[in-house]
Design a protein around this motif. Structure first.
Motif, PDB file in Angstrom:
ATOM      1  N   GLY A 117       0.750  -1.288  -0.015  1.00 19.41           N
ATOM      2  CA  GLY A 117       0.048  -0.001   0.041  1.00 19.41           C
ATOM      3  C   GLY A 117       0.887   1.369  -0.011  1.00 19.41           C
ATOM      4  O   GLY A 117       0.767   1.924  -0.889  1.00 19.41           O
ATOM      5  N   ARG A 118       1.419   1.464   1.150  1.00 21.11           N
ATOM      6  CA  ARG A 118       2.515   2.480   0.987  1.00 21.11           C
ATOM      7  C   ARG A 118       3.869   2.226   1.893  1.00 21.11           C
ATOM      8  O   ARG A 118       3.752   1.056   2.362  1.00 21.11           O
ATOM      9  CB  ARG A 118       1.747   3.756   1.677  1.00 21.11           C
ATOM     10  CG  ARG A 118       1.510   3.730   3.064  1.00 21.11           C
ATOM     11  CD  ARG A 118       0.831   4.862   3.789  1.00 21.11           C
ATOM     12  NE  ARG A 118       0.382   4.815   5.042  1.00 21.11           N
ATOM     13  CZ  ARG A 118      -0.795   5.255   5.484  1.00 21.11           C
ATOM     14  NH1 ARG A 118      -1.603   5.755   4.684  1.00 21.11           N
ATOM     15  NH2 ARG A 118      -1.249   5.167   6.784  1.00 21.11           N
ATOM     16  N   GLN A 216       3.374   8.880  -4.035  1.00 22.94           N
ATOM     17  CA  GLN A 216       2.634   7.582  -3.914  1.00 22.94           C
ATOM     18  C   GLN A 216       3.350   6.649  -2.961  1.00 22.94           C
ATOM     19  O   GLN A 216       2.556   5.936  -2.288  1.00 22.94           O
ATOM     20  CB  GLN A 216       2.908   6.803  -5.361  1.00 22.94           C
ATOM     21  CG  GLN A 216       2.016   5.427  -5.423  1.00 22.94           C
ATOM     22  CD  GLN A 216       1.827   5.025  -6.867  1.00 22.94           C
ATOM     23  OE1 GLN A 216       2.366   5.469  -7.793  1.00 22.94           O
ATOM     24  NE2 GLN A 216       1.403   3.641  -6.930  1.00 22.94           N
ATOM     25  N   GLY A 220       0.316   6.375  -0.489  1.00 24.18           N
ATOM     26  CA  GLY A 220      -0.311   5.180  -0.671  1.00 24.18           C
ATOM     27  C   GLY A 220      -1.173   5.189  -2.121  1.00 24.18           C
ATOM     28  O   GLY A 220      -1.898   4.145  -2.275  1.00 24.18           O
ATOM     29  N   ARG A 221      -1.253   6.195  -2.600  1.00 23.57           N
ATOM     30  CA  ARG A 221      -1.803   6.268  -4.062  1.00 23.57           C
ATOM     31  C   ARG A 221      -1.367   7.348  -4.732  1.00 23.57           C
ATOM     32  O   ARG A 221      -0.226   8.274  -4.337  1.00 23.57           O
ATOM     33  CB  ARG A 221      -3.523   7.104  -3.694  1.00 23.57           C
ATOM     34  CG  ARG A 221      -3.449   8.391  -3.084  1.00 23.57           C
ATOM     35  CD  ARG A 221      -4.809   8.986  -3.096  1.00 23.57           C
ATOM     36  NE  ARG A 221      -4.943   9.965  -2.309  1.00 23.57           N
ATOM     37  CZ  ARG A 221      -4.790  11.263  -2.735  1.00 23.57           C
ATOM     38  NH1 ARG A 221      -4.444  11.368  -4.093  1.00 23.57           N
ATOM     39  NH2 ARG A 221      -4.991  12.539  -2.135  1.00 23.57           N
ATOM     40  N   ARG A 222      -1.624   7.347  -6.007  1.00 15.79           N
ATOM     41  CA  ARG A 222      -0.936   8.398  -6.888  1.00 15.79           C
ATOM     42  C   ARG A 222      -1.413   9.725  -6.857  1.00 15.79           C
ATOM     43  O   ARG A 222      -2.705  10.213  -6.147  1.00 15.79           O
ATOM     44  CB  ARG A 222      -1.458   8.098  -8.397  1.00 15.79           C
ATOM     45  CG  ARG A 222      -0.713   6.649  -8.840  1.00 15.79           C
ATOM     46  CD  ARG A 222      -1.192   6.385 -10.155  1.00 15.79           C
ATOM     47  NE  ARG A 222      -0.678   4.792 -10.772  1.00 15.79           N
ATOM     48  CZ  ARG A 222      -1.149   4.162 -11.676  1.00 15.79           C
ATOM     49  NH1 ARG A 222      -2.308   4.660 -12.094  1.00 15.79           N
ATOM     50  NH2 ARG A 222      -0.721   3.117 -11.874  1.00 15.79           N
ATOM     51  N   SER A 225      -5.723  11.001 -10.060  1.00 14.74           N
ATOM     52  CA  SER A 225      -6.384   9.651 -10.454  1.00 14.74           C
ATOM     53  C   SER A 225      -7.494  10.050 -11.588  1.00 14.74           C
ATOM     54  O   SER A 225      -8.069  11.229 -11.463  1.00 14.74           O
ATOM     55  CB  SER A 225      -7.290   8.890  -9.380  1.00 14.74           C
ATOM     56  OG  SER A 225      -8.206   9.817  -8.807  1.00 14.74           O
ATOM     57  N   HIS A 393      -4.833  -3.620   2.915  1.00 18.22           N
ATOM     58  CA  HIS A 393      -4.517  -2.304   2.669  1.00 18.22           C
ATOM     59  C   HIS A 393      -5.905  -1.754   2.076  1.00 18.22           C
ATOM     60  O   HIS A 393      -6.354  -0.561   2.591  1.00 18.22           O
ATOM     61  CB  HIS A 393      -3.568  -2.111   2.001  1.00 18.22           C
ATOM     62  CG  HIS A 393      -3.507  -0.427   1.337  1.00 18.22           C
ATOM     63  ND1 HIS A 393      -3.265   0.682   2.285  1.00 18.22           N
ATOM     64  CD2 HIS A 393      -3.778   0.368   0.206  1.00 18.22           C
ATOM     65  CE1 HIS A 393      -3.392   2.030   1.539  1.00 18.22           C
ATOM     66  NE2 HIS A 393      -3.595   1.786   0.343  1.00 18.22           N
ATOM     67  N   LYS A 394      -6.437  -2.415   1.212  1.00 24.90           N
ATOM     68  CA  LYS A 394      -7.700  -1.895   0.625  1.00 24.90           C
ATOM     69  C   LYS A 394      -8.995  -1.919   1.743  1.00 24.90           C
ATOM     70  O   LYS A 394      -9.789  -1.161   1.744  1.00 24.90           O
ATOM     71  CB  LYS A 394      -8.235  -2.875  -0.630  1.00 24.90           C
ATOM     72  CG  LYS A 394      -9.344  -2.356  -1.438  1.00 24.90           C
ATOM     73  CD  LYS A 394      -9.957  -3.380  -2.535  1.00 24.90           C
ATOM     74  CE  LYS A 394     -10.862  -2.630  -3.549  1.00 24.90           C
ATOM     75  NZ  LYS A 394     -12.183  -2.404  -2.571  1.00 24.90           N
ATOM     76  N   SER A 397      -8.367   0.763   3.885  1.00 29.64           N
ATOM     77  CA  SER A 397      -8.973   2.209   3.220  1.00 29.64           C
ATOM     78  C   SER A 397     -10.341   2.292   3.189  1.00 29.64           C
ATOM     79  O   SER A 397     -11.191   3.395   3.285  1.00 29.64           O
ATOM     80  CB  SER A 397      -8.170   2.102   1.965  1.00 29.64           C
ATOM     81  OG  SER A 397      -8.894   3.488   1.090  1.00 29.64           O
TER      82      SER A 397
END
Length: 462
Positions: A117-118, A216, A220-222, A225, A393-394, A397
């Motif tokens: 995730g990160r 990222q 944990g994300r770009r 999006s 991780h998902k 979230s």
């Protein structure tokens, strides 16, 4: 050597050679990309494992594509850095160009991010420092990578990072301005604004992409999006992402400022060189900042914090009322001149009332009484499980988003929606337990927290 996005090799009508260049035995395919296919191979002369990239047969007669393929070999051959995938050899076999490179054992940063995730600040900075070091070596030779992204960063078993896939690199010399008409260079999620709009691209475009990768790793994300490349490009050109230190409280402000400078829209506002970035990364503090109160505070949605600040604790008022009620018989007895008796003596009243209040009404031991407190407790449990690697991780979230949605909708006539959101969340937790990605005990712990949140919402709705 991009091993991500591994695709099945389409039928080409041309049989693959068993040995390339009378020296490299092809053992297995690692992946198929736009320019060709990469194989794990054995160098029969030096008896070592290597990576061999064979140009796609469909491009063999395309002279600009052949020039681009050979340019990758020349570009890599000029760079001597432990943080760049090394090139060993290049040539042609039956008029089909090939490139022999270092075979990097380990994984890619993209796979690592999918798994975890990160990445913690210290490790993220270490990986980014290696990337900056490799880019500095390439830029020193006049080579701009133009496609820095997690799938092109290889992590060795010792956790060192190496940059690979210089297939669209550009040599910053007047005699090396190869372009391919109608083709877009780079990857939209990590593309610098000037690169996306067809402007002049220099080494600072790689620094922007490095900033996106570092964002990222930490968040944990770009940074952006979107459903398509056009949406992503628009955001790179016109939108500014939030600072990472505001999204992740454990990230120091100095690191947040560095990431923001790397992602500046104007290249002149970015650091001047990859070497400057490398030095900045080596000196930036990475020790996590302790949250101001509890772990729950760090992950509690902003609305919950605001609502929590406006609410006053109820237990001090309850203590005063109970104390007054407990002393009332004594006061009446004194006025009447009677003896209150041992069953209702002041000593006994003083010893029983506060203790029962502490056990049942203490803010630290009592169940949460408000949606905000229940949401904070659920988020704290989720964060603890995530820190221990005990939850996907998902799913973590999903829990954070659900709590945020419920608390933001609370008080606006969305009680039914809140109930549906929490029921959906419980179903996801049950599925995780069934699939073995979450233990039954941790599943009950999270479900209990959701039930408490739902109870507080219903109580306030009554």
């Amino acid at each position: 050597m991009d091993r991500e996005d591994v695709l099945p090799t389409p039928p080409t009508g041309t049989p693959l050679p068993t040995v390339v260049g009378e020296r490299y035995r092809l053992d297995r395919s690692l992946g198929n990309g736009g320019m060709g296919e990469v194989f794990e191979a054995t160098d029969l002369t030096l008896h070592r494992s290597v990576a061999v990239k064979l140009m796609s047969p469909s491009l063999v007669q395309d002279e600009p594509a052949r020039a681009r393929f050979l340019r990758e070999a020349r570009a890599l051959a000029q760079v001597n850095s432990p943080n760049v995938v090394a090139v060993y050899d290049a040539g042609e076999d039956a008029e089909r160009p090939y490139l022999v490179m270092e075979l990097v054992e380990g994984t890619t940063l993209e796979r690592e991010l999918v798994r975890s995730g990160r990445v913690g600040p210290a490790r993220a900075v270490a990986i980014a420092t290696d990337i900056a070091s490799g880019l500095a070596a390439a830029h020193e030779r006049g080579i701009v990578h133009r496609d820095v992204k997690p799938s092109n960063v290889f992590l060795t078993p010792s956790d060192a990072a190496k940059i690979g896939d210089f297939g669209i690199a550009r040599l910053e010399r007047p005699d090396a301005t190869l372009t391919l008409t109608g083709q877009t260079f780079g990857s939209p999620p990590y593309m610098a604004p000037e690169q996306a709009t067809g402007g002049k691209v220099d080494a600072r475009a790689d620094l922007y992409s490095l900033g996106c990768v570092l964002f990222q790793m930490l968040v944990g994300r770009r940074p952006f999006s979107g459903d398509d490349a056009v949406s992503l490009v628009y955001q790179h050109v016109h939108s500014t992402p939030p600072r990472v230190d505001r999204l992740v409280p454990a990230v120091r402000a100095e690191l947040g400022a560095l990431v923001a400078s790397l992602m500046a829209k104007d290249p002149d506002d970015r650091p001047a060189s990859a070497e400057e970035v490398r030095r900045a990364l080596e000196s930036v503090p990475t020790e996590p900042i302790a949250p101001p109160t509890t772990t729950a505070t760090a992950v509690l949605p902003r609305r919950a914090l605001e609502l929590g600040q406006r609410r006053k604790p109820w237990w001090p008022v309850a203590a005063v009322i109970l104390g007054a009620v407990a002393l009332l018989p004594l006061l009446v007895a004194l006025i009447a001149g009677g003896n209150p008796g041992p069953a209702s003596s002041p000593t006994q009243q003083a010893s029983t009332t506060p203790s029962s209040l502490a056990s049942s009404s203490s803010p630290s031991g009592a169940p949460p009484q408000t949606p905000e407190a229940a949401g904070a407790a659920l988020l704290a449990s989720t964060q603890q499980l995530q820190d221990a690697g005990a939850i996907d991780h998902k799913l973590a979230s999903d829990i954070e988003h659900a709590v945020d949605e419920v608390l933001n909708g609370h008080g606006h006539g969305h009680e039914g929606d809140a109930g549906n959101t929490l029921n959906d969340l419980k179903e996801k937790i049950a599925e995780a337990v069934d699939h073995g990605t979450l233990s039954a005990a941790n599943g009950r712990r999270l479900t209990d927290g959701i039930d408490r949140l739902e109870q507080t919402l219903n109580s306030e709705g009554d």
